[in-house]
Enzyme design. Structure first.
Site: not given
Length: 304
Positions: A163, A176
């Protein structure tokens, strides 16, 4: 050299047009974790449409069975397996079953993931580290199991779903973001090691194993729906409000974009981008042209 603005891509565009990849992966075997639904499912479809045999893997049997059925309908071989990616014995079984059922794994795509939007001080330690297990321990252990075969054949593609959060201070998602930073850095380091080992130690003319991490884009999946636990809703509603405002700032990204970007990379068209974080929301040909025009050091930065 300053970094240019690359063209934003939200769906299929010329560089990843599916028709050009027909049969490009014929004879290849792919394993895609987290492919029962969402982005992983689209990746499995794209690989199958390009001729690859696909190992479909996820936690929910009904989703895995349905995806496998749909992949088989495309006329390729497929096997569906449920697995808890945090348990090593289940990863070993996953690799064993795919290898015995379809053949040696040529393409490994680690897409299984999770997320919880919550201020760090509110997070449960075990739940926080669980994210690291799913998105760092699992893919690195799968790589440990599959890489020896790839090294022996000097052939393979490994892709980790990462990401932009790997290089951004995204609030409310510490677990995350740390996990994505770690797996992105791992991809870059592994690529650098393979570039040295395959040639200097194993005696191949050049390294033909490619490792990438990808930013798929802010695709709306079921993960986004379950990322706000009751504790956040109850004790930190401001998180939901702020994330909703952020969501309005980007366009509607489609899962087909990262799916066919994976095919592009697995088909060998990503030369020059190995080891890097590939942003699927930017025109990959423009990015590659820029990267290839920039002097590359022996030790590179995967997050650039």
């Amino acid at each position: 050299m300053s970094k240019p603005e690359f063209t934003l891509r939200t769906g299929i565009y010329p560089a990843i047009e599916p028709e050009q990849f027909k049969d490009s992966l014929a004879g290849k075997v792919a394993l895609v974790t987290g492919s029962g639904r969402g982005i992983g499912k689209e990746i499995a479809f794209a690989l199958a449409r390009s001729g690859a045999a696909v190992g479909v893997s996820g936690r929910t049997k009904a989703e895995v069975d349905e995806t496998t059925k749909e992949v088989l309908a495309l006329g390729v071989k497929a096997i569906g397996l449920t697995a808890d990616v945090c348990i090593r014995s289940e990863l070993e079984r996953l690799v064993k079953d795919v290898t015995e059922g379809l053949g040696s794994i040529d393409i490994l795509i680690c897409n299984a993931g999770t997320n919880t939007f919550m201020p760090f001080h509110m997070t449960d330690p075990d739940e926080w580290w669980k994210q690291m297990e799913i998105m760092v321990k699992s893919p690195t252990e799968l790589t440990r199991m599959i890489l020896p075969s790839m090294q022996k054949r000097n052939s393979g593609t490994i892709i980790y779903t990462s990401s932009r959060a790997a290089a951004a201070d995204l609030p409310w998602a510490a677990g995350y973001s740390c996990a994505k930073t770690a797996i992105t850095r791992f991809a870059g380091i592994l690529q650098t090691e393979l570039n040295i080992l395959q040639k200097d130690t194993l005696g191949f003319e050049s390294n033909e194993i490619s490792v990438f991490s990808i930013h798929p884009g802010e695709v709306k999946t079921k993960l986004h729906e379950i990322a706000f636990p009751e504790k956040t809703k109850r004790e930190a509603p401001y998180v939901i409000e702020q994330m909703a405002k952020m969501a309005k700032m980007h366009p509607e990204f489609k899962a087909e974009t990262p799916a066919w970007t994976c095919v592009y990379l697995a088909a060998g068209k990503g030369a020059g981008l190995e080891g890097r974080l590939v942003d699927c929301t930017r025109d990959i040909e423009e990015v590659k042209k820029f990267v290839l025009s920039t002097p590359r050091l022996r030790i590179t930065n995967a997050c650039c």
